[in-house]
Design a protein around this motif. Structure first.
Motif, PDB file in Angstrom:
ATOM      1  N   ASN A  76      -4.588 -43.735 -26.323  1.00 23.45           N
ATOM      2  CA  ASN A  76      -5.917 -44.334 -26.424  1.00 23.45           C
ATOM      3  C   ASN A  76      -6.085 -45.423 -25.366  1.00 23.45           C
ATOM      4  O   ASN A  76      -7.132 -45.517 -24.705  1.00 23.45           O
ATOM      5  N   ASN A  77      -5.046 -46.243 -25.192  1.00 24.62           N
ATOM      6  CA  ASN A  77      -5.087 -47.289 -24.156  1.00 24.62           C
ATOM      7  C   ASN A  77      -5.266 -46.682 -22.770  1.00 24.62           C
ATOM      8  O   ASN A  77      -6.052 -47.175 -21.950  1.00 24.62           O
ATOM      9  N   ARG A  78      -4.528 -45.614 -22.504  1.00 29.60           N
ATOM     10  CA  ARG A  78      -4.593 -44.987 -21.191  1.00 29.60           C
ATOM     11  C   ARG A  78      -5.974 -44.374 -20.951  1.00 29.60           C
ATOM     12  O   ARG A  78      -6.531 -44.499 -19.850  1.00 29.60           O
ATOM     13  N   ARG A  79      -6.514 -43.744 -21.976  1.00 29.03           N
ATOM     14  CA  ARG A  79      -7.845 -43.156 -21.850  1.00 29.03           C
ATOM     15  C   ARG A  79      -8.888 -44.246 -21.610  1.00 29.03           C
ATOM     16  O   ARG A  79      -9.807 -44.091 -20.800  1.00 29.03           O
ATOM     17  N   THR A  80      -8.737 -45.359 -22.305  1.00 28.52           N
ATOM     18  CA  THR A  80      -9.638 -46.491 -22.114  1.00 28.52           C
ATOM     19  C   THR A  80      -9.549 -47.019 -20.693  1.00 28.52           C
ATOM     20  O   THR A  80     -10.568 -47.304 -20.047  1.00 28.52           O
ATOM     21  N   ALA A  81      -8.316 -47.156 -20.199  1.00 26.02           N
ATOM     22  CA  ALA A  81      -8.124 -47.654 -18.834  1.00 26.02           C
ATOM     23  C   ALA A  81      -8.757 -46.717 -17.810  1.00 26.02           C
ATOM     24  O   ALA A  81      -9.361 -47.169 -16.832  1.00 26.02           O
ATOM     25  N   GLU A  82      -8.645 -45.410 -18.043  1.00 23.84           N
ATOM     26  CA  GLU A  82      -9.239 -44.440 -17.122  1.00 23.84           C
ATOM     27  C   GLU A  82     -10.761 -44.550 -17.114  1.00 23.84           C
ATOM     28  O   GLU A  82     -11.399 -44.442 -16.061  1.00 23.84           O
ATOM     29  N   ILE A  83     -11.339 -44.774 -18.292  1.00 23.43           N
ATOM     30  CA  ILE A  83     -12.794 -44.917 -18.373  1.00 23.43           C
ATOM     31  C   ILE A  83     -13.247 -46.158 -17.617  1.00 23.43           C
ATOM     32  O   ILE A  83     -14.222 -46.128 -16.854  1.00 23.43           O
TER      33      ILE A  83
END
Length: 335
Positions: A258-265
């Motif tokens: 979830n953190n990684r997906r947030t960072a990508e966004i």
């Protein structure tokens, strides 16, 4: 698990929920006294008021876990006393017209920009889809070094500036399995200055980009790793298998993904905003920006983060993950 850390946006969302729950709890306490206001006044300081909402905002940044009602009430009282002290100082600053000071005005504006930037990123990432069970299982299976084959490493390293001939020499010494003392002696004969250290590192404390290479080393084996302007001779003095089951790892993996997906966004949005907005650098910053653009066009340097160990005379700290800081860089980009 240390390698699966929360990022600031996730923490912000969680603390917002916490603030809401505390608001409900404290409002309930007030309702027993007959108050029906949505935002209650907790204290009056001169002509100013301090509300329960202000107390909740402070409490939302304080880890309370599963604190009891009495513990929350006690913490609320402590926060209120601090807010009273703060309001007294604010009143004196206003009376002295410090709020008109250029330095104070600049700081207030900086704080405003920070709050607005965070609010926008929170809104942007508020509906990030949760990782599916299949995604979590795949990450577990794709990263045995972090889970099923996880190890705790006792690492030794020697760090030297990158110089002609030294890199190849260190690689040969690593292939030959030379002990760290022999490598240090070799460098002394070449009059090469170097630093070194040793530390115990769990798999999650090693940068994800470097972990597969370290994991491939058996006890007593070494590798020469280039990173930036230095080269490191890294030796696994010993290690121990400490696997983590999929059941135990699942919550942490979900948070990490979830953190990684947030960072990508966030990274994608900052990139989009930069591309769609006219940005003009002036003065000395124009030349600096041009150099930065040239560097961006060149092939990226190895992403390995070193050193992994701290100097012998100081305490060791975990190496940073490549995922950390993406949100903060996004906020800086919005400023």
């Amino acid at each position: 698990m240390n390698h699966l850390k929360r990022n600031p946006i996730t923490s912000l969302l969680q603390t917002t929920a916490l603030a809401f729950s505390l608001t409900v709890g404290l409002s309930a306490c007030g309702s027993e006294e007959g108050s029906t206001k949505a935002t209650q006044v907790a204290a009056k300081v001169g002509s100013s008021e301090i509300s329960v909402h202000q107390i909740n905002q402070v409490l939302s940044r304080t880890p309370v876990g599963n604190a009891s009602k009495d513990a929350v009430q006690a913490a609320s009282q402590q926060v209120l006393e601090r807010l009273i002290d703060q309001q007294l100082a604010v009143d004196q600053a206003t009376e002295a017209k410090l709020h008109r000071s250029p330095d104070v005005v600049a700081q207030l504006e900086a704080a405003r920009r920070e709050v607005l930037a965070r609010a926008y990123l929170q809104q942007l990432t508020g509906n990030v889809p949760k990782p599916t069970p299949e995604e979590i299982k795949k990450y577990y299976q794709d990263n045995p070094a972090l889970f099923a084959e996880r190890r705790v490493f006792n690492l030794q390293e020697i760090r030297v500036p990158k110089a002609i001939g030294i890199v190849d020499d260190l690689r040969k010494l690593a292939e030959q399995g030379r002990p760290i003392e022999e490598v240090a002696g070799f460098l002394r004969t070449r009059n090469v200055q170097f630093g070194g250290g040793s530390a115990t590192r769990t798999a999650e404390q090693i940068p994800l980009e470097l972990l597969p290479r370290v994991h491939a080393l058996k006890d007593g084996q070494s590798a020469a790793v280039q990173a930036g302007d230095s080269v490191t001779f890294l030796r696994v003095a010993s290690s121990q298998q400490v696997p983590v089951s999929e059941t135990v790892a699942t919550p942490g993996i979900a948070q990490f993904l979830n953190n990684r997906r947030t960072a990508e966004i966030v990274t994608g949005e900052i990139k989009r905003l930069r591309a769609s907005t006219t940005i003009a650098y002036l003065g000395d910053f124009d030349q600096a920006a041009a150099k930065s653009a040239e560097s961006a066009d060149k092939p990226a340097a190895p992403a390995e983060t070193l050193p992994l160990t701290a100097p012998l005379e100081s305490g060791a700290k975990p190496a940073a993950s490549a995922e950390q800081g993406a949100i903060e860089r996004g906020i800086q980009g919005l400023k």
